[in-house]
Design a protein around this motif. Sequence first.
Motif, PDB file in Angstrom:
ATOM      1  N   GLY A 125       0.837  -1.287  -0.027  1.00  9.71           N
ATOM      2  CA  GLY A 125       0.098   0.184  -0.225  1.00  9.71           C
ATOM      3  C   GLY A 125       0.756   1.151  -0.035  1.00  9.71           C
ATOM      4  O   GLY A 125       0.278   2.430   0.169  1.00  9.71           O
ATOM      5  N   CYS A 126       1.987   1.137  -0.100  1.00  3.76           N
ATOM      6  CA  CYS A 126       3.036   2.313  -0.193  1.00  3.76           C
ATOM      7  C   CYS A 126       2.664   3.424  -1.500  1.00  3.76           C
ATOM      8  O   CYS A 126       2.224   2.880  -2.395  1.00  3.76           O
ATOM      9  N   THR A 127       2.960   4.411  -1.242  1.00  2.00           N
ATOM     10  CA  THR A 127       2.537   5.541  -2.504  1.00  2.00           C
ATOM     11  C   THR A 127       3.770   5.777  -3.496  1.00  2.00           C
ATOM     12  O   THR A 127       4.832   4.913  -3.065  1.00  2.00           O
ATOM     13  N   VAL A 128       3.449   6.277  -4.648  1.00  7.24           N
ATOM     14  CA  VAL A 128       4.659   6.509  -5.532  1.00  7.24           C
ATOM     15  C   VAL A 128       5.779   7.267  -4.996  1.00  7.24           C
ATOM     16  O   VAL A 128       6.786   6.948  -5.221  1.00  7.24           O
ATOM     17  N   GLN A 129       5.020   8.348  -4.080  1.00  6.71           N
ATOM     18  CA  GLN A 129       6.497   9.052  -3.784  1.00  6.71           C
ATOM     19  C   GLN A 129       7.274   8.310  -2.678  1.00  6.71           C
ATOM     20  O   GLN A 129       8.403   8.464  -2.651  1.00  6.71           O
ATOM     21  N   GLU A 130       6.548   7.503  -1.724  1.00  5.51           N
ATOM     22  CA  GLU A 130       7.430   6.555  -0.824  1.00  5.51           C
ATOM     23  C   GLU A 130       8.280   5.705  -1.514  1.00  5.51           C
ATOM     24  O   GLU A 130       9.419   5.568  -1.268  1.00  5.51           O
ATOM     25  N   ILE A 131       7.854   5.207  -2.477  1.00  8.96           N
ATOM     26  CA  ILE A 131       8.416   4.288  -3.475  1.00  8.96           C
ATOM     27  C   ILE A 131       9.794   5.029  -4.197  1.00  8.96           C
ATOM     28  O   ILE A 131      10.974   4.616  -3.926  1.00  8.96           O
ATOM     29  N   ARG A 132       9.600   6.130  -4.713  1.00 11.28           N
ATOM     30  CA  ARG A 132      10.575   6.998  -5.247  1.00 11.28           C
ATOM     31  C   ARG A 132      11.623   7.334  -4.146  1.00 11.28           C
ATOM     32  O   ARG A 132      12.854   7.484  -4.485  1.00 11.28           O
ATOM     33  N   LYS A 133      11.148   7.779  -3.235  1.00  7.09           N
ATOM     34  CA  LYS A 133      12.230   8.218  -1.994  1.00  7.09           C
ATOM     35  C   LYS A 133      13.038   7.168  -1.570  1.00  7.09           C
ATOM     36  O   LYS A 133      14.272   7.440  -1.236  1.00  7.09           O
ATOM     37  N   ARG A 134      12.401   5.968  -1.312  1.00  5.04           N
ATOM     38  CA  ARG A 134      13.087   4.793  -1.029  1.00  5.04           C
ATOM     39  C   ARG A 134      14.235   4.502  -1.967  1.00  5.04           C
ATOM     40  O   ARG A 134      15.414   4.006  -1.745  1.00  5.04           O
ATOM     41  N   PHE A 135      13.677   4.695  -3.184  1.00  6.34           N
ATOM     42  CA  PHE A 135      14.579   4.289  -4.405  1.00  6.34           C
ATOM     43  C   PHE A 135      15.878   5.102  -4.390  1.00  6.34           C
ATOM     44  O   PHE A 135      16.974   4.621  -4.532  1.00  6.34           O
ATOM     45  N   ARG A 136      15.684   6.454  -4.183  1.00  6.14           N
ATOM     46  CA  ARG A 136      16.706   7.638  -4.136  1.00  6.14           C
ATOM     47  C   ARG A 136      17.779   7.366  -2.814  1.00  6.14           C
ATOM     48  O   ARG A 136      19.068   7.186  -3.222  1.00  6.14           O
ATOM     49  N   ASP A 137      16.998   6.785  -1.695  1.00  2.00           N
ATOM     50  CA  ASP A 137      18.149   6.524  -0.496  1.00  2.00           C
ATOM     51  C   ASP A 137      18.722   5.321  -0.883  1.00  2.00           C
ATOM     52  O   ASP A 137      19.808   5.263  -0.501  1.00  2.00           O
ATOM     53  N   LEU A 138      18.158   3.984  -1.494  1.00  2.00           N
ATOM     54  CA  LEU A 138      18.797   3.100  -1.580  1.00  2.00           C
ATOM     55  C   LEU A 138      19.838   3.251  -2.696  1.00  2.00           C
ATOM     56  O   LEU A 138      20.972   2.544  -2.509  1.00  2.00           O
ATOM     57  N   SER A 139      19.546   3.944  -3.692  1.00  2.00           N
ATOM     58  CA  SER A 139      20.336   4.174  -4.791  1.00  2.00           C
ATOM     59  C   SER A 139      21.665   4.840  -4.419  1.00  2.00           C
ATOM     60  O   SER A 139      22.766   4.641  -4.910  1.00  2.00           O
ATOM     61  N   LEU A 140      21.700   5.656  -3.338  1.00  2.00           N
ATOM     62  CA  LEU A 140      22.806   6.274  -2.888  1.00  2.00           C
ATOM     63  C   LEU A 140      23.752   5.414  -2.231  1.00  2.00           C
ATOM     64  O   LEU A 140      25.053   5.396  -2.400  1.00  2.00           O
TER      65      LEU A 140
END
Length: 116
Positions: free
Chosen positions: A61-76
């Motif tokens: 149930g996570c939102t697109v914004q949460e997905i993108r934020k988590r991806f940015r954090d993990l991509s770093l």
Amino acid sequence: MREGVKNFINSPAWTELKAVLSEFWSDYNSEGWDNASHNFFQKADFEGEAHALETMGLEQGCTVQEIRKRFRDLSLIWHPDQHPEDQKEMAQEKFIELENAKEILIKIANRKAKKF
């Protein structure tokens, strides 16, 4: 051929398939076709949502914004340029896995948002 069938019957995949089908049959008998089929498709995870959520460390149930934020954090953390030469290949594999998980989750979240 006989050996291949024997190996499949002894494999964890067959055990898991039997458990899912048994649970489906039980659901069908107690709750009817609609609930049984819904439960089956959720457990089967044909789109890979459960694996993608686990990979990204997110919850259902996570939102697109949460997905993108988590991806940015993990991509770093997992970007190959952030790792020494001997670890670049491992980081590259993890980074690609994260990108694929992000795409799957965004596609599913957008589809769910259009339904409502």
